[in-house]
Write a protein that holds these residues in place. Structure first.
Motif, PDB file in Angstrom:
ATOM      1  N   ALA A  33      33.800  45.342  12.003  1.00 27.85           N
ATOM      2  CA  ALA A  33      33.112  44.811  13.187  1.00 27.85           C
ATOM      3  C   ALA A  33      31.958  43.906  12.783  1.00 27.85           C
ATOM      4  N   CYS A  34      31.374  44.153  11.625  1.00 27.58           N
ATOM      5  CA  CYS A  34      30.292  43.289  11.142  1.00 27.58           C
ATOM      6  C   CYS A  34      30.837  41.933  10.700  1.00 27.58           C
ATOM      7  N   ARG A  35      32.062  41.927  10.189  1.00 21.12           N
ATOM      8  CA  ARG A  35      32.678  40.674   9.750  1.00 21.12           C
ATOM      9  C   ARG A  35      33.203  39.875  10.932  1.00 21.12           C
ATOM     10  N   HIS A  36      33.772  40.571  11.895  1.00 17.48           N
ATOM     11  CA  HIS A  36      34.356  39.911  13.061  1.00 17.48           C
ATOM     12  C   HIS A  36      33.584  40.297  14.306  1.00 17.48           C
ATOM     13  N   GLY A  37      32.381  39.755  14.400  1.00 15.50           N
ATOM     14  CA  GLY A  37      31.523  40.049  15.541  1.00 15.50           C
ATOM     15  C   GLY A  37      32.015  39.355  16.805  1.00 15.50           C
ATOM     16  N   GLY A  38      31.607  39.889  17.926  1.00 15.51           N
ATOM     17  CA  GLY A  38      31.942  39.273  19.203  1.00 15.51           C
ATOM     18  C   GLY A  38      33.138  39.875  19.899  1.00 15.51           C
ATOM     19  N   TYR A  39      33.886  40.757  19.208  1.00 14.86           N
ATOM     20  CA  TYR A  39      35.091  41.346  19.798  1.00 14.86           C
ATOM     21  C   TYR A  39      34.855  42.761  20.328  1.00 14.86           C
ATOM     22  N   GLY A  40      33.693  43.306  20.051  1.00 17.49           N
ATOM     23  CA  GLY A  40      33.407  44.659  20.504  1.00 17.49           C
ATOM     24  C   GLY A  40      34.147  45.733  19.745  1.00 17.49           C
ATOM     25  N   LEU A  41      34.527  45.434  18.503  1.00 17.61           N
ATOM     26  CA  LEU A  41      35.331  46.385  17.736  1.00 17.61           C
ATOM     27  C   LEU A  41      34.620  47.713  17.544  1.00 17.61           C
ATOM     28  N   GLU A  42      33.297  47.671  17.438  1.00 18.14           N
ATOM     29  CA  GLU A  42      32.544  48.905  17.251  1.00 18.14           C
ATOM     30  C   GLU A  42      32.616  49.816  18.472  1.00 18.14           C
ATOM     31  N   ARG A  43      33.073  49.256  19.593  1.00 25.24           N
ATOM     32  CA  ARG A  43      33.153  50.047  20.832  1.00 25.24           C
ATOM     33  C   ARG A  43      34.570  50.540  21.118  1.00 25.24           C
ATOM     34  N   ALA A  61      37.210  38.762  24.872  1.00 28.30           N
ATOM     35  CA  ALA A  61      36.796  38.166  23.605  1.00 28.30           C
ATOM     36  C   ALA A  61      37.917  37.339  22.988  1.00 28.30           C
ATOM     37  N   LEU A  62      39.139  37.842  23.082  1.00 25.46           N
ATOM     38  CA  LEU A  62      40.277  37.083  22.560  1.00 25.46           C
ATOM     39  C   LEU A  62      40.460  35.772  23.308  1.00 25.46           C
ATOM     40  N   LEU A  63      40.300  35.798  24.623  1.00 21.73           N
ATOM     41  CA  LEU A  63      40.446  34.582  25.412  1.00 21.73           C
ATOM     42  C   LEU A  63      39.368  33.568  25.062  1.00 21.73           C
ATOM     43  N   GLU A  64      38.192  34.064  24.698  1.00 14.93           N
ATOM     44  CA  GLU A  64      37.080  33.169  24.372  1.00 14.93           C
ATOM     45  C   GLU A  64      37.110  32.705  22.921  1.00 14.93           C
ATOM     46  N   LEU A  65      37.400  33.623  21.994  1.00 14.96           N
ATOM     47  CA  LEU A  65      37.254  33.340  20.575  1.00 14.96           C
ATOM     48  C   LEU A  65      38.577  33.127  19.845  1.00 14.96           C
TER      49      LEU A  65
END
Length: 208
Positions: free
Chosen positions: A156-166, A178-182
Motif C-alpha cells: 500500500a505504501c508503494r501503490h498509494g491512492g487505492y486504499g489497499l490498507e483498508r 481509484a481504478l477508474l481514476e488512476l
C-alpha cells in the motif's frame, strides 16, 4: 471444533486467502498439527480467520507456529493468476505450501471447500467450511491471512491512492473509484477487472 479428521494420520490442513481479490497474489498455507497442539489451540479460540479480529489473529500466529509440527506458505502472483486462471493459480499456491512442509509428507491433505486439489498426487479430503470445522485448516487460514495482509500493507505504501490498507485488494467501491481514476498497477489482476476497465474506457471516450 468437530472431531479430528483423519485421526491417527499425519494430516495437513491447507487453505487459501485472497482468491477473490482484484490486487496482489493469492496466498496459501499448509499446517500439520501434533495431537498435543489441539487442546491449546482450541482453548485459544482458533477458528476461521474471517471470524477473528486482526488483533486476535496476530496473537494466534506465534502460538500456531510454536505448536505446529510444521507449517509452510505458498503464493501465486497476479501475473500467474491472469495467465492460468484463479483456480489453477490457487492450486499452485496450495501445492507450493504443501511441498515446503518438512518431511515426511502428509498422509492426508484436508482441503477447505468443495473443490479437490487436482495437482496433489496423494490422498486428500475436501471439507466444507473447513476453516471452522478443522483445526489444521483453521490454522492454515490464520497464517495465510496474516501473511497476505502484512504484504498488502507494505505494498500500500508503494501503490498509494487505492486504499489497499483498508480493503486488502478486494473489490470495494473505494477500490473501483481509484481504478477508474488512476488505472491498474502492475499487481492488479487484469482478468478480474474487465467490467471496471471497460467502464473506465467508456468514460474516457465520452469525455473526449
Amino acid at each position: 471444533m468437530a472431531t479430528p479428521l483423519g485421526a491417527g494420520l499425519r494430516c495437513a490442513g491447507v487453505d487459501e486467502v485472497g482468491r477473490g481479490c482484484w490486487y496482489g497474489p493469492v496466498f496459501a498455507a499448509a499446517v500439520i498439527l501434533p495431537a498435543a497442539a489441539r487442546d491449546p489451540l482450541a482453548a485459544a479460540g482458533l477458528t476461521d480467520s474471517k471470524a477473528l479480529t486482526a488483533k486476535r489473529r496476530a496473537q494466534l500466529v506465534p502460538l500456531i507456529e510454536q505448536l505446529a509440527d510444521c507449517w509452510a506458505m505458498g503464493q501465486a502472483s497476479a501475473r500467474e493468476i491472469d495467465a492460468v486462471g484463479i483456480r489453477t493459480a490457487t492450486e499452485r499456491a496450495m501445492l507450493r505450501a504443501l511441498q515446503r512442509l518438512q518431511a515426511p509428507p502428509p498422509q492426508l491433505v484436508l482441503v477447505d471447500g468443495v473443490l479437490p486439489l487436482r495437482l496433489w498426487p496423494g490422498p486428500q479430503r475436501t471439507v466444507v467450511r473447513g476453516d471452522s470445522q478443522c483445526l489444521e485448516i483453521a490454522a492454515a487460514s490464520v497464517l495465510a491471512k496474516q501473511a497476505r495482509d502484512a504484504l498488502i500493507q507494505r505494498l500500500a505504501c508503494r501503490h498509494g491512492g487505492y486504499g489497499l490498507e483498508r480493503h486488502a485488494g478486494y473489490g470495494t467501491a473505494l477500490h473501483r473509484a481509484a481504478l477508474l481514476e488512476l488505472g491498474p498497477t502492475v499487481l492488479h489482476r487484469r482478468s478480474f477487472l474487465g467490467k471496471v476497465l471497460t467502464a473506465s474506457a467508456a468514460a474516457t471516450a465520452q469525455n473526449r
